[in-house]
Design a protein around this motif. Structure first.
Motif, PDB file in Angstrom:
ATOM      1  N   ALA A 154       0.838  -1.207   0.000  1.00 53.21           N
ATOM      2  CA  ALA A 154       0.000   0.000   0.000  1.00 53.21           C
ATOM      3  C   ALA A 154       0.868   1.250   0.000  1.00 53.21           C
ATOM      4  CB  ALA A 154      -0.930  -0.012   1.204  1.00 53.21           C
ATOM      5  N   ALA A 155       1.985   1.218   0.727  1.00 54.20           N
ATOM      6  CA  ALA A 155       2.880   2.380   0.775  1.00 54.20           C
ATOM      7  C   ALA A 155       3.513   2.648  -0.587  1.00 54.20           C
ATOM      8  CB  ALA A 155       3.962   2.167   1.827  1.00 54.20           C
ATOM      9  N   VAL A 156       3.821   1.603  -1.330  1.00 54.83           N
ATOM     10  CA  VAL A 156       4.412   1.768  -2.661  1.00 54.83           C
ATOM     11  C   VAL A 156       3.465   2.541  -3.570  1.00 54.83           C
ATOM     12  CG1 VAL A 156       5.099   0.514  -4.767  1.00 54.83           C
ATOM     13  CG2 VAL A 156       5.932  -0.255  -2.544  1.00 54.83           C
ATOM     14  N   PHE A 157       2.173   2.297  -3.436  1.00 54.20           N
ATOM     15  CA  PHE A 157       1.199   2.911  -4.329  1.00 54.20           C
ATOM     16  C   PHE A 157       0.425   4.070  -3.695  1.00 54.20           C
ATOM     17  CE2 PHE A 157       1.967  -1.209  -6.280  1.00 54.20           C
ATOM     18  CZ  PHE A 157       2.221  -0.811  -7.572  1.00 54.20           C
ATOM     19  N   THR A 158       0.888   4.586  -2.569  1.00 56.43           N
ATOM     20  CA  THR A 158       0.236   5.730  -1.939  1.00 56.43           C
ATOM     21  C   THR A 158       0.186   6.902  -2.911  1.00 56.43           C
ATOM     22  OG1 THR A 158       0.890   5.084   0.275  1.00 56.43           O
ATOM     23  CG2 THR A 158       0.407   7.408  -0.058  1.00 56.43           C
ATOM     24  N   GLY A 159      -0.982   7.485  -3.039  1.00 63.73           N
ATOM     25  CA  GLY A 159      -1.141   8.650  -3.909  1.00 63.73           C
ATOM     26  C   GLY A 159      -1.459   8.307  -5.360  1.00 63.73           C
ATOM     27  N   GLU A 160      -1.358   7.065  -5.746  1.00 58.94           N
ATOM     28  CA  GLU A 160      -1.683   6.658  -7.119  1.00 58.94           C
ATOM     29  C   GLU A 160      -3.178   6.398  -7.213  1.00 58.94           C
ATOM     30  OE1 GLU A 160       0.043   6.076 -10.152  1.00 58.94           O
ATOM     31  OE2 GLU A 160       1.517   7.299  -9.121  1.00 58.94           O
ATOM     32  N   THR A 161      -3.783   6.872  -8.271  1.00 53.32           N
ATOM     33  CA  THR A 161      -5.197   6.573  -8.496  1.00 53.32           C
ATOM     34  C   THR A 161      -5.394   5.635  -9.677  1.00 53.32           C
ATOM     35  OG1 THR A 161      -5.412   8.587  -9.815  1.00 53.32           O
ATOM     36  CG2 THR A 161      -6.007   8.724  -7.478  1.00 53.32           C
ATOM     37  N   VAL A 162      -4.487   5.687 -10.647  1.00 53.18           N
ATOM     38  CA  VAL A 162      -4.536   4.762 -11.781  1.00 53.18           C
ATOM     39  C   VAL A 162      -3.122   4.334 -12.128  1.00 53.18           C
ATOM     40  CG1 VAL A 162      -6.659   5.683 -12.788  1.00 53.18           C
ATOM     41  CG2 VAL A 162      -4.462   6.596 -13.503  1.00 53.18           C
ATOM     42  N   LEU A 163      -3.016   3.147 -12.692  1.00 52.64           N
ATOM     43  CA  LEU A 163      -1.746   2.615 -13.159  1.00 52.64           C
ATOM     44  C   LEU A 163      -1.773   2.534 -14.677  1.00 52.64           C
ATOM     45  CD1 LEU A 163      -1.356  -0.335 -10.624  1.00 52.64           C
ATOM     46  CD2 LEU A 163      -0.282   1.919 -10.502  1.00 52.64           C
ATOM     47  N   GLU A 164      -0.613   2.635 -15.296  1.00 51.42           N
ATOM     48  CA  GLU A 164      -0.541   2.495 -16.752  1.00 51.42           C
ATOM     49  C   GLU A 164      -1.055   1.123 -17.143  1.00 51.42           C
ATOM     50  OE1 GLU A 164       3.417   3.458 -18.314  1.00 51.42           O
ATOM     51  OE2 GLU A 164       3.786   4.381 -16.365  1.00 51.42           O
ATOM     52  N   PRO A 165      -1.927   1.038 -18.176  1.00 54.64           N
ATOM     53  CA  PRO A 165      -2.477  -0.264 -18.556  1.00 54.64           C
ATOM     54  C   PRO A 165      -1.463  -1.164 -19.266  1.00 54.64           C
ATOM     55  CG  PRO A 165      -3.386   1.470 -19.939  1.00 54.64           C
ATOM     56  CD  PRO A 165      -2.549   2.135 -18.911  1.00 54.64           C
ATOM     57  N   HIS A 166      -0.480  -0.586 -19.970  1.00 58.48           N
ATOM     58  CA  HIS A 166       0.585  -1.374 -20.592  1.00 58.48           C
ATOM     59  C   HIS A 166       1.689  -0.439 -21.029  1.00 58.48           C
ATOM     60  CE1 HIS A 166      -0.796  -0.165 -24.622  1.00 58.48           C
ATOM     61  NE2 HIS A 166      -2.017  -0.421 -24.188  1.00 58.48           N
ATOM     62  N   LEU A 167       2.831  -1.006 -21.345  1.00 58.18           N
ATOM     63  CA  LEU A 167       3.969  -0.179 -21.747  1.00 58.18           C
ATOM     64  C   LEU A 167       3.663   0.585 -23.025  1.00 58.18           C
ATOM     65  CD1 LEU A 167       6.983  -2.560 -21.096  1.00 58.18           C
ATOM     66  CD2 LEU A 167       6.337  -0.527 -19.810  1.00 58.18           C
ATOM     67  N   GLY A 168       3.984   1.852 -23.032  1.00 59.61           N
ATOM     68  CA  GLY A 168       3.812   2.676 -24.223  1.00 59.61           C
ATOM     69  C   GLY A 168       2.370   3.014 -24.532  1.00 59.61           C
ATOM     70  N   ALA A 169       1.494   2.879 -23.544  1.00 56.73           N
ATOM     71  CA  ALA A 169       0.082   3.145 -23.784  1.00 56.73           C
ATOM     72  C   ALA A 169      -0.137   4.625 -24.065  1.00 56.73           C
ATOM     73  CB  ALA A 169      -0.752   2.731 -22.581  1.00 56.73           C
ATOM     74  N   GLU A 170      -0.773   4.911 -25.198  1.00 50.89           N
ATOM     75  CA  GLU A 170      -1.110   6.296 -25.516  1.00 50.89           C
ATOM     76  C   GLU A 170      -2.549   6.583 -25.124  1.00 50.89           C
ATOM     77  OE1 GLU A 170      -0.138   7.259 -29.538  1.00 50.89           O
ATOM     78  OE2 GLU A 170       1.841   6.387 -29.358  1.00 50.89           O
TER      79      GLU A 170
END
Length: 183
Positions: A154-170
């Protein structure tokens, strides 16, 4: 077991304590929290100051790590112990399974690839030593994240609301952190 060299043990405890803090700390607090006599704490800090391992912030009446501590940590990087130890392991694993293998370390929300072993055939996906990739997007990263205790994850992702869906995602759907942590 008591140390055979208590001054050295106290010195290392002080350096470790300072390394874990985000700001300079008062000597009295260092002594109190580490249960080291105040006079010993001040003597150790004075020697560390003389050698450049700590800095004294007189306006704050506090101590923080100094340039010699940085040089010492950089020496660790120069010696590349993970690369030295991981090279044989990854080469044996690659020979055994016939696939690429890596040693990666978690740095914040990313994995950093520090060792790689490949067969002569082209890899099924591009990676390289020194590359940082969001941890949730790689098998190595997911393996590391899955081994973390829940509070550390949980501490690693504190403040994140979304994660990139895949590498290079536009474009593409957002990947909610709550879903990632639940998976």
């Amino acid at each position: 077991m008591p140390s055979k060299v208590p001054a050295a043990a106290s010195t290392l405890r002080i350096l470790t304590y300072l390394a874990q803090r985000s700001r300079p700390i008062a000597a009295s607090r260092i002594a109190s929290e580490l249960d080291i006599p105040r006079s010993s704490t001040y003597d150790i800090l004075a020697e560390l100051l003389d050698q450049g391992f700590v800095l004294h912030y007189s306006d704050l009446h506090a101590y923080g790590l100094g340039p010699s501590a940085y040089e010492l940590s950089f020496g660790y990087t120069r010696q590349a112990p993970l690369a030295r130890l991981g090279k044989r392991v990854t080469e044996r694993l690659t020979d055994r399974v016939g696939e690429i293998s890596h040693v990666a370390v978690l740095q914040g929300r990313h994995v950093l690839y520090v060792v790689e072993a490949r067969l002569s055939k082209p890899a099924s996906y591009p990676t390289d030593v020194g590359v940082r990739v969001p941890a949730h997007l790689t098998a190595s990263g997911r393996a590391i994240l899955s081994a973390l205790p829940a509070n550390q994850l949980a501490a690693v992702f504190t403040g994140e609301t979304v994660l990139e869906p895949h590498l290079g995602a536009e474009v593409g759907p957002a990947f909610p952190v709550a879903r990632a942590l639940a998976d």
